[in-house]
Design an enzyme around this catalytic site. Sequence first.
Site, mmCIF file in Angstrom:
data_model
loop_
_atom_site.group_PDB
_atom_site.id
_atom_site.type_symbol
_atom_site.label_atom_id
_atom_site.label_comp_id
_atom_site.label_asym_id
_atom_site.label_seq_id
_atom_site.Cartn_x
_atom_site.Cartn_y
_atom_site.Cartn_z
ATOM 1 N N ARG A 83 33.668 35.871 31.542
ATOM 2 C CA ARG A 83 34.917 36.234 32.048
ATOM 3 C C ARG A 83 36.017 35.000 32.090
ATOM 4 N NH1 ARG A 83 34.892 39.464 37.448
ATOM 5 N NH2 ARG A 83 34.692 37.716 38.344
ATOM 6 N N LYS A 185 41.362 36.490 35.323
ATOM 7 C CA LYS A 185 41.533 36.041 36.911
ATOM 8 C C LYS A 185 42.194 34.780 37.122
ATOM 9 C CE LYS A 185 37.831 36.268 40.632
ATOM 10 N NZ LYS A 185 38.035 37.532 41.094
ATOM 11 N N GLU A 221 43.433 49.073 41.270
ATOM 12 C CA GLU A 221 42.587 47.927 42.043
ATOM 13 C C GLU A 221 42.924 48.339 43.566
ATOM 14 O OE1 GLU A 221 41.042 44.797 41.389
ATOM 15 O OE2 GLU A 221 41.535 44.485 39.134
#
Length: 341
Positions: A83, A185, A221
């Site tokens: 990621r 992220k 989210e």
Amino acid sequence: MNNAVNIEWGKLGFSYIKTDYRYISRWKDGSWDNGKLIEDNNLTISEGSTCLHYGQQCFEGLKAYCTKEGKIQLFRPDQNAKRMIQSCRRIFMPEVPKEKFIDACVQVVKANEAWVPPYGTGATLYLRPFVIGVGDNIGVSPAREYIFSVFCIPVGPYFKGGMSPIDFSVSEYDRAAPKGTGAAKVGGNYAASLYPHEKAREEGFADCVYLDPSTHTKIEEVGAANFFGITKDNKFVTPISDSILPSITKYSLLHVAKEYLGLEVEERDVYIDNLDEFAEAGACGTAAVISPIGSITYKGKKHIFHSLTEVGPITRKLYETLVGIQIGDIKAPSGWILEVK
Ligand SMILES: *Cc1c(COP(=O)(O)O)cnc(C)c1O
């Protein structure tokens, strides 16, 4: 020598604690150096660093766990490495190779072994890898130098008195744009979420739910965690979208739901107007694993899931199974556990 032995592990929260060592590696002229462990927790960087002005940075979060036999293990660090490569690509930074990422995490855990909370305390060692653009820059363009670092802190059990449901409201704000950086992220997404989070807190909610930024009809989210729901006919459902941050906990729960609990699983749109389809709901991420969702308030109407005070049976089973895997009490799927030796 550290003072780790004096810690009351069960009472730890999620606060910064300076542990003994951190890993740091620098990128310049097209390559990473070998990296090393250092004691100093202060970074000295140029005032022209792109991370300070243009948000050129990304981070990861993962944990080391102590098993009953006293082994220390990392949970799916390869997934965090993967990621972080995706995040680096999106924010135009050099990738940290998977082997380098995992090696840095292992080095940091070993060097701070005294800070790994013992089995049975509910506490864990949280690792925070990050990449930042540094060097002397001023124009809007990618930096020519980067730092990759990993530090760690012992963190307490998320729910001190045992798991309990929490309440959310739906935000009118977006945390990410439709083709923006929602799936990476990066700090910028968090900067965008601080104000909506504070507003939700002021109104008495734990945090807010973000809807899809293009139509504002679907759940994306829940604060800084992914959403899942258990339908009335026992399906595990989680939203699908390019602007959701792909949670490793979420995909692990999906696997647990299917392979350990024998549930049907679906990754699909979850409409905010159709919450009645769910008997239970939860928010998931590394920090808490699962935060059961008691209610979601949307346009003044409070939708209650299983209960405002009791955790639903499937949510509890998912939680216990995944935590069991993480701490080594339950056999993990192959490749999920990396023992630190
Ligand atoms: C990190 C993060 C999550 C959770 O991901 P995990 O890999 O499960 O820890 C969910 N949403 C956002 C926005 C995140 O940054």
